[in-house]
Write a protein that holds these residues in place. Sequence first.
Motif, short mmCIF file in Angstrom:
data_model
loop_
_atom_site.label_atom_id
_atom_site.label_comp_id
_atom_site.label_asym_id
_atom_site.label_seq_id
_atom_site.Cartn_x
_atom_site.Cartn_y
_atom_site.Cartn_z
N GLU A 53 -6.19 6.24 6.76
CA GLU A 53 -5.85 6.39 5.35
C GLU A 53 -5.83 5.03 4.65
N VAL A 54 -5.24 4.05 5.36
CA VAL A 54 -5.18 2.70 4.80
C VAL A 54 -6.58 2.14 4.62
N LEU A 70 0.85 -1.17 0.00
CA LEU A 70 0.00 0.00 0.00
C LEU A 70 0.89 1.23 0.00
N VAL A 116 1.25 5.05 0.76
CA VAL A 116 0.62 6.07 1.59
C VAL A 116 1.63 7.17 1.83
N GLN A 173 -8.29 3.70 1.73
CA GLN A 173 -7.66 3.42 0.44
C GLN A 173 -7.84 1.97 0.01
N THR A 174 -7.94 1.08 0.98
CA THR A 174 -7.95 -0.35 0.66
C THR A 174 -9.25 -1.04 1.00
#
Lengths: 153, 153
Positions: free
Chosen positions: B122-123, A112, A114, B126-127
Amino acid sequence: MIDLTEELEVEYQAVLAHFRKKHSRITESRKAILAYMIAANHHPSAEQVYKDLSFKYPSLSLATVYNNLRVLVDEGFVTEIKVTNDKTTYFDYKGHDHINVICENCGKISDLEVELPDIAHEVASQTGYHITKSQFLIYGICENCQKEQEERL
Amino acid sequence: MIDLTEELEVEYQAVLAHFRKKHSRITESRKAILAYMIAANHHPSAEQVYKDLSFKYPSLSLATVYNNLRVLVDEGFVTEIKVTNDKTTYFDYKGHDHINVICENCGKISDLEVELPDIAHEVASQTGYHITKSQFLIYGICENCQKEQEERL
DNA sequence: GTACATGCAAACCGTTTGCACTATC
DNA sequence: GATAGTGCAAACGGTTTGCATGTAC
């Protein structure tokens, strides 16, 4: 028993209360391992916990140390730390915040990207370490497994 | 042999050139494992590399896979990834940037507090992962070991 | 008294090693 | 031809497991 500061004693009692609530038994081994982990300012392996406690608790077994560390991990009090090039698992009592994203259900590992501050530089200046590489892991449940779990309900 | 895109082929040839420069031998096994790792978009275990290549290379042994992955790790082309609750080591070809600070020399593990953005959030956005915990590891050489190494010169 | 936790020793399994053989250079 | 690399099988070592016993509740 390991001597705990007042603050740590509160923590210790809180965990014992948690065990009582769960109807888990509070054995001498369990108390000793818990106190050891709360007091530890390093990141011991199971073997090290075992060795350090063996003096005061000669009948303690390595399997019991593993069992209890497992319980503490499952209950969220202790974090496991794995280091490359080392088969050993280290244990950290409520480790500080310390990106590969790992699905705890299916084991899938994803990359990922970021935006991060310049961690390595910051770490270097703060600790004096000569940084060679870094590893950020985030554990969670991936979308697929979330769906599967929802479907299972 | 795994089919590589032009870009990956360049990478592949660069590693082979590196090996020639080091006077390391370029065997069929080595080429196959390297190509596999460069082409992989997942994070295979040694066992998985072995299984996937066994069809085309029936005489390939698991030990050779381990040996070559070790070489690729030592030369800095591949990164090891360890996951808690799993004995297996996973391998990542030039993994992306992915704070426990771990000294590669003495094995000491230190905690470090650093300001980080809200990575988990954020992860998650985003995922789509449901984040439960995260682990950031930075590897390097601690001040003590740097001193020892300087003294050794 | 019940059944969870313990202790011991054996099993497990990912990884490494020793050694004879092969194949790269 | 020298020797790094390979393949096989056995060894290694951290961790887990099975089972009889002990003990917290």
